[in-house]
Scaffold this motif. Structure first.
Motif, PDB file in Angstrom:
ATOM      1  N   ASP A  49       0.826  -1.211   0.000  1.00  0.00           N
ATOM      2  CA  ASP A  49       0.000   0.000   0.000  1.00  0.00           C
ATOM      3  C   ASP A  49       0.857   1.256   0.000  1.00  0.00           C
ATOM      4  O   ASP A  49       0.404   2.315  -0.429  1.00  0.00           O
ATOM      5  CB  ASP A  49      -0.925   0.019   1.231  1.00  0.00           C
ATOM      6  N   ALA A  50       2.095   1.138   0.490  1.00  0.00           N
ATOM      7  CA  ALA A  50       2.979   2.312   0.582  1.00  0.00           C
ATOM      8  C   ALA A  50       4.394   1.946   0.172  1.00  0.00           C
ATOM      9  O   ALA A  50       4.869   0.821   0.410  1.00  0.00           O
ATOM     10  CB  ALA A  50       2.977   2.870   2.002  1.00  0.00           C
ATOM     11  N   TYR A  51       5.065   2.910  -0.442  1.00  0.00           N
ATOM     12  CA  TYR A  51       6.467   2.800  -0.839  1.00  0.00           C
ATOM     13  C   TYR A  51       7.197   4.039  -0.348  1.00  0.00           C
ATOM     14  O   TYR A  51       6.582   5.074  -0.077  1.00  0.00           O
ATOM     15  CB  TYR A  51       6.591   2.668  -2.355  1.00  0.00           C
ATOM     16  N   ASP A  52       8.512   3.952  -0.247  1.00  0.00           N
ATOM     17  CA  ASP A  52       9.265   5.131   0.184  1.00  0.00           C
ATOM     18  C   ASP A  52       9.184   6.238  -0.868  1.00  0.00           C
ATOM     19  O   ASP A  52       8.913   7.390  -0.556  1.00  0.00           O
ATOM     20  CB  ASP A  52      10.728   4.759   0.460  1.00  0.00           C
ATOM     21  N   TYR A  53       9.399   5.862  -2.119  1.00  0.00           N
ATOM     22  CA  TYR A  53       9.315   6.810  -3.227  1.00  0.00           C
ATOM     23  C   TYR A  53       8.471   6.200  -4.341  1.00  0.00           C
ATOM     24  O   TYR A  53       8.595   5.010  -4.644  1.00  0.00           O
ATOM     25  CB  TYR A  53      10.705   7.148  -3.789  1.00  0.00           C
ATOM     26  N   ILE A  54       7.660   7.043  -4.952  1.00  0.00           N
ATOM     27  CA  ILE A  54       6.901   6.645  -6.133  1.00  0.00           C
ATOM     28  C   ILE A  54       7.355   7.523  -7.283  1.00  0.00           C
ATOM     29  O   ILE A  54       7.281   8.752  -7.208  1.00  0.00           O
ATOM     30  CB  ILE A  54       5.386   6.795  -5.918  1.00  0.00           C
ATOM     31  N   VAL A  94      16.015   8.576 -12.097  1.00  0.00           N
ATOM     32  CA  VAL A  94      15.641   8.795 -10.695  1.00  0.00           C
ATOM     33  C   VAL A  94      15.362   7.464  -9.997  1.00  0.00           C
ATOM     34  O   VAL A  94      15.876   7.198  -8.902  1.00  0.00           O
ATOM     35  CB  VAL A  94      14.415   9.721 -10.596  1.00  0.00           C
ATOM     36  N   ALA A  95      14.552   6.624 -10.636  1.00  0.00           N
ATOM     37  CA  ALA A  95      14.211   5.339 -10.019  1.00  0.00           C
ATOM     38  C   ALA A  95      15.454   4.475  -9.829  1.00  0.00           C
ATOM     39  O   ALA A  95      15.622   3.831  -8.779  1.00  0.00           O
ATOM     40  CB  ALA A  95      13.181   4.608 -10.877  1.00  0.00           C
ATOM     41  N   GLY A  96      16.342   4.466 -10.817  1.00  0.00           N
ATOM     42  CA  GLY A  96      17.556   3.673 -10.697  1.00  0.00           C
ATOM     43  C   GLY A  96      18.458   4.159  -9.581  1.00  0.00           C
ATOM     44  O   GLY A  96      18.988   3.356  -8.803  1.00  0.00           O
ATOM     45  N   ALA A 152      16.848   3.215  -6.216  1.00  0.00           N
ATOM     46  CA  ALA A 152      16.835   1.776  -5.940  1.00  0.00           C
ATOM     47  C   ALA A 152      18.211   1.218  -5.647  1.00  0.00           C
ATOM     48  O   ALA A 152      18.327   0.090  -5.145  1.00  0.00           O
ATOM     49  CB  ALA A 152      16.208   1.031  -7.116  1.00  0.00           C
ATOM     50  N   GLU A 153      19.278   1.970  -5.921  1.00  0.00           N
ATOM     51  CA  GLU A 153      20.610   1.519  -5.535  1.00  0.00           C
ATOM     52  C   GLU A 153      20.718   1.346  -4.022  1.00  0.00           C
ATOM     53  O   GLU A 153      21.523   0.558  -3.542  1.00  0.00           O
ATOM     54  CB  GLU A 153      21.662   2.520  -6.020  1.00  0.00           C
ATOM     55  N   ASN A 154      19.884   2.087  -3.303  1.00  0.00           N
ATOM     56  CA  ASN A 154      19.830   1.956  -1.844  1.00  0.00           C
ATOM     57  C   ASN A 154      18.824   0.866  -1.505  1.00  0.00           C
ATOM     58  O   ASN A 154      17.610   1.078  -1.610  1.00  0.00           O
ATOM     59  CB  ASN A 154      19.420   3.290  -1.217  1.00  0.00           C
ATOM     60  N   LEU A 155      19.308  -0.295  -1.097  1.00  0.00           N
ATOM     61  CA  LEU A 155      18.422  -1.427  -0.827  1.00  0.00           C
ATOM     62  C   LEU A 155      17.497  -1.195   0.355  1.00  0.00           C
ATOM     63  O   LEU A 155      16.546  -1.961   0.564  1.00  0.00           O
ATOM     64  CB  LEU A 155      19.259  -2.688  -0.611  1.00  0.00           C
ATOM     65  N   ASN A 156      17.746  -0.149   1.119  1.00  0.00           N
ATOM     66  CA  ASN A 156      16.870   0.158   2.242  1.00  0.00           C
ATOM     67  C   ASN A 156      15.654   0.983   1.826  1.00  0.00           C
ATOM     68  O   ASN A 156      14.766   1.236   2.646  1.00  0.00           O
ATOM     69  CB  ASN A 156      17.649   0.921   3.320  1.00  0.00           C
ATOM     70  N   LEU A 157      15.624   1.415   0.574  1.00  0.00           N
ATOM     71  CA  LEU A 157      14.493   2.184   0.069  1.00  0.00           C
ATOM     72  C   LEU A 157      13.605   1.293  -0.788  1.00  0.00           C
ATOM     73  O   LEU A 157      14.088   0.565  -1.661  1.00  0.00           O
ATOM     74  CB  LEU A 157      14.965   3.377  -0.767  1.00  0.00           C
ATOM     75  N   ARG A 158      12.312   1.380  -0.560  1.00  0.00           N
ATOM     76  CA  ARG A 158      11.356   0.641  -1.380  1.00  0.00           C
ATOM     77  C   ARG A 158      10.817   1.602  -2.439  1.00  0.00           C
ATOM     78  O   ARG A 158      10.198   2.618  -2.112  1.00  0.00           O
ATOM     79  CB  ARG A 158      10.233   0.088  -0.507  1.00  0.00           C
ATOM     80  N   VAL A 159      11.062   1.284  -3.714  1.00  0.00           N
ATOM     81  CA  VAL A 159      10.765   2.193  -4.819  1.00  0.00           C
ATOM     82  C   VAL A 159       9.719   1.576  -5.739  1.00  0.00           C
ATOM     83  O   VAL A 159       9.830   0.400  -6.120  1.00  0.00           O
ATOM     84  CB  VAL A 159      12.042   2.510  -5.637  1.00  0.00           C
ATOM     85  N   LEU A 160       8.722   2.368  -6.113  1.00  0.00           N
ATOM     86  CA  LEU A 160       7.709   1.961  -7.085  1.00  0.00           C
ATOM     87  C   LEU A 160       7.852   2.835  -8.320  1.00  0.00           C
ATOM     88  O   LEU A 160       7.767   4.066  -8.244  1.00  0.00           O
ATOM     89  CB  LEU A 160       6.306   2.111  -6.492  1.00  0.00           C
ATOM     90  N   LEU A 161       8.067   2.198  -9.473  1.00  0.00           N
ATOM     91  CA  LEU A 161       8.147   2.890 -10.754  1.00  0.00           C
ATOM     92  C   LEU A 161       6.919   2.507 -11.571  1.00  0.00           C
ATOM     93  O   LEU A 161       6.693   1.327 -11.864  1.00  0.00           O
ATOM     94  CB  LEU A 161       9.429   2.495 -11.497  1.00  0.00           C
ATOM     95  N   ALA A 177       3.076   7.279  -0.603  1.00  0.00           N
ATOM     96  CA  ALA A 177       4.519   7.521  -0.639  1.00  0.00           C
ATOM     97  C   ALA A 177       4.968   8.022   0.730  1.00  0.00           C
ATOM     98  O   ALA A 177       4.480   9.062   1.196  1.00  0.00           O
ATOM     99  CB  ALA A 177       4.863   8.535  -1.715  1.00  0.00           C
ATOM    100  N   ARG A 178       5.867   7.311   1.373  1.00  0.00           N
ATOM    101  CA  ARG A 178       6.335   7.726   2.698  1.00  0.00           C
ATOM    102  C   ARG A 178       7.186   8.995   2.621  1.00  0.00           C
ATOM    103  O   ARG A 178       7.147   9.829   3.523  1.00  0.00           O
ATOM    104  CB  ARG A 178       7.140   6.597   3.343  1.00  0.00           C
ATOM    105  N   HIS A 179       7.949   9.123   1.550  1.00  0.00           N
ATOM    106  CA  HIS A 179       8.827  10.286   1.422  1.00  0.00           C
ATOM    107  C   HIS A 179       8.327  11.264   0.357  1.00  0.00           C
ATOM    108  O   HIS A 179       7.837  12.333   0.698  1.00  0.00           O
ATOM    109  CB  HIS A 179      10.260   9.844   1.109  1.00  0.00           C
ATOM    110  N   GLU A 180       8.420  10.880  -0.925  1.00  0.00           N
ATOM    111  CA  GLU A 180       8.062  11.833  -1.976  1.00  0.00           C
ATOM    112  C   GLU A 180       7.483  11.125  -3.195  1.00  0.00           C
ATOM    113  O   GLU A 180       7.730   9.937  -3.429  1.00  0.00           O
ATOM    114  CB  GLU A 180       9.276  12.665  -2.408  1.00  0.00           C
ATOM    115  N   VAL A 181       6.729  11.910  -3.975  1.00  0.00           N
ATOM    116  CA  VAL A 181       6.230  11.498  -5.284  1.00  0.00           C
ATOM    117  C   VAL A 181       7.013  12.283  -6.336  1.00  0.00           C
ATOM    118  O   VAL A 181       7.222  13.495  -6.198  1.00  0.00           O
ATOM    119  CB  VAL A 181       4.726  11.791  -5.436  1.00  0.00           C
TER     120      VAL A 181
END
Length: 539
Positions: free
Chosen positions: A30-35, A46-48, A51-60, A276-280
């Motif tokens: 339901d939520a990702y760090d960045y969308i 931007v998505a790449g 996503a280099e940071n494995l601690n961030l959950r990214v939705l593209l 989005a927990r952080h930003e869209v």
């Protein structure tokens, strides 16, 4: 990340990606760090980077489908994508300055966006473009020196080494066209006879001065496209923290007060939301980015109220300042002996000034190893299949258009007023560019490739102006509809934050204060890298 050493072209890696993405899509959160909305050039970067940071959950999120099709992967088949399901098939309104023609405005609707269907030319923009970006934004991070450092870091340049201006080992594979059709270097010789300097590299020194001619820089290898998506996103798609969602249409940004908290999308016939927990990040392009902003209540208040859209942030510049490079599709010569197109079929180019007292180039011409003409002049002149073209284009247009809503329904088409050639200076620059192309095309250096000039022939005055208006078409460099700057019509600041809205940024060609000189793929990578560095520094 090590780019070229990743075995990402193997069937085994492809299998791992497919299985990982299937699992991720079957268990959507339901939520990702960045969308990141849009997998085009800037969005992929931007998505790449995130996503280099494995601690961030990214939705593209991407509205189109797979890029693993011959029309995308085969470098010589780029034009077969136009008008297909991989093309948004936008169309401008009828334009009296184009003799009431409504020109098509193709844009990529596929993983990789425009960089999956374009002509693969890497053109970094003139040095003055980047200094203008810095001046408009008030931020030296956008200037040419800063941009050049980024280019050196991201390029995997295969041409003549240039430590000051070119880089190696980065995610973007670039080379001068290999084994070009003989007509390409012949065109360079003809340009040299017109006083142009012939450069070894289309970028570098050539993009810092009055112009010149060169073989093109291309993002292709062994006849296959090397897209930005494949360089930045695909190598990470086997990771558990990057979900790439295709066939998903972004409808609007979800807002709580004046903070972006997620997006609403249309997927599999249903509307659903992601938080989005952080930003869209909106990377939907010069048409869909302003459309999504307006549907979210961000734009010109009077226009929004006309469609009964509640106003969240009055930003009158949303959808304004539209710019594009306009070319004349209709300077064509019949081959003396038919030549098969090679590489991307556009292997040489020149940047030049339509008037000698200009400070920087305002026109760019590409050789096309096939006949390219608008429907109107095609019908009038009927060029043969065994023909080649010179395509003079305007890279410093003065005309400004707009993008507005036709209704509050996200599925309804936009109203796109291209305003192409509304300014007389633009028409005159193209008229002079056609004259220059005729001199080059009819020169001794190209005579062995010419049976006859098909069009336009020796036109002048109003007849030639009419031809230019009938042959005018887009170069698919739509931009500037959510510009970066500090005036009342600016939409984002120097860090690409939407004015008045927290947690919402834009990264695509819409943020350009003015369209860059030359093809815009490379500048869009810079835009993505700039935002990627801002977000990853934030942590």
């Amino acid at each position: 990340m090590t780019y070229r050493s990743c075995a990402t072209d193997t069937p085994e890696f492809s299998r791992r990606v497919a299985e990982n993405q299937r699992q991720l899509k079957n268990h959507l959160h339901d939520a990702y760090d960045y969308i990141v909305c849009g997998s085009g050039t800037s969005g992929s970067v931007v998505a790449g980077r995130l996503a280099e940071n494995l601690n961030l959950r990214v939705l593209l999120i991407e509205a189109g489908g797979s890029d693993d099709v011959p029309g995308v992967t085969d470098a010589g088949a780029w034009f077969t994508n136009l008008g297909t399901e991989r093309d948004w098939q936008f169309q401008a309104q009828p334009n009296p300055h184009l003799n009431d023609r409504a020109i098509p405005l193709s844009m990529g609707k596929v993983l990789g966006g425009g960089a999956s269907i374009n002509v693969m030319v890497w053109s970094r923009g003139h040095s003055s473009d980047w200094d203008y970006f810095a001046s408009e934004s008030g931020d030296p991070a956008w200037n040419y020196a800063s941009t050049l450092a980024t280019y050196r870091r991201i390029e995997d340049w295969q041409g003549t080494p240039d430590a000051m201006r070119r880089g190696t080992g980065g995610p973007v594979f670039i080379q001068p066209v290999p084994d070009p059709n003989p007509i390409a270097p012949a065109m360079l010789r003809a340009a040299g006879e017109q006083g142009m300097t012939i450069f070894d590299d289309q970028n570098g020194v050539m993009m810092e001065g009055p112009g010149g001619a060169a073989l093109t820089n291309v993002c292709l290898e062994n006849g296959r496209r090397r897209s930005i998506f494949r360089g930045y996103v695909y190598p990470l798609m086997a990771q558990p923290n990057l979900t790439v969602l295709t066939h998903t249409h972004v409808l609007r940004v979800l807002l709580e007060g004046k903070r972006a908290v997620g997006v609403e999308v249309f997927q599999d016939g249903k509307i659903r939301s992601f938080k989005a927990r952080h930003e869209v990040v909106l990377s939907l392009g010069a048409f869909n980015t302003p459309k999504t902003l307006m549907l979210s209540g961000i734009g010109n208040a009077r226009q929004l109220l006309r469609h009964a859209i509640p106003v969240v942030q009055d930003l009158p510049g949303v959808g304004q300042n539209y710019q594009d490079h306009i070319m004349v599709s209709g300077c064509i010569w019949e081959y003396e002996q038919p030549q098969a197109p090679r590489n991307n079929a556009g292997e040489s180019t020149f940047l030049w000034k339509s008037e000698p007292d200009l400070d920087v180039p305002d026109i760019q011409t590409f050789l096309a190893e096939l006949p390219i003409a608008s429907a109107e002049v095609q019908a009038e002149f009927d060029p043969p299949a065994a023909a080649w073209s010179l395509l003079p284009g305007l890279v410093r247009p003065k005309s400004r258009g707009s993008v507005t809503l036709s209704s509050a329904n996200p599925m309804d088409p936009l109203v796109i007023d291209s305003a192409a050639l509304t300014e007389p200076e633009d028409v005159q620059a193209l008229v002079r560019a056609v004259g220059l192309c005729r001199e080059i095309g009819n020169s001794a250096s190209l005579s062995s490739f010419v049976r006859r000039e098909v069009m336009p022939g020796s036109m002048a005055g109003t007849q030639l102006e009419t031809f230019v208006r009938n042959a005018a078409s887009t170069v698919w460099h739509q931009s500037c509809t959510a510009k970066m700057g500090r005036d009342a019509f600016s939409v984002v600041d120097s860090q690409l934050r939407v004015y008045g809205i927290e947690g919402l940024r834009i990264a695509d060609a819409s943020i350009m204060p003015r369209v860059t000189t030359g093809n815009i793929m490379a500048p869009c990578v810079i835009i993505g890298e700039r935002l990627g560095s801002l977000l990853t520094c934030r942590g």
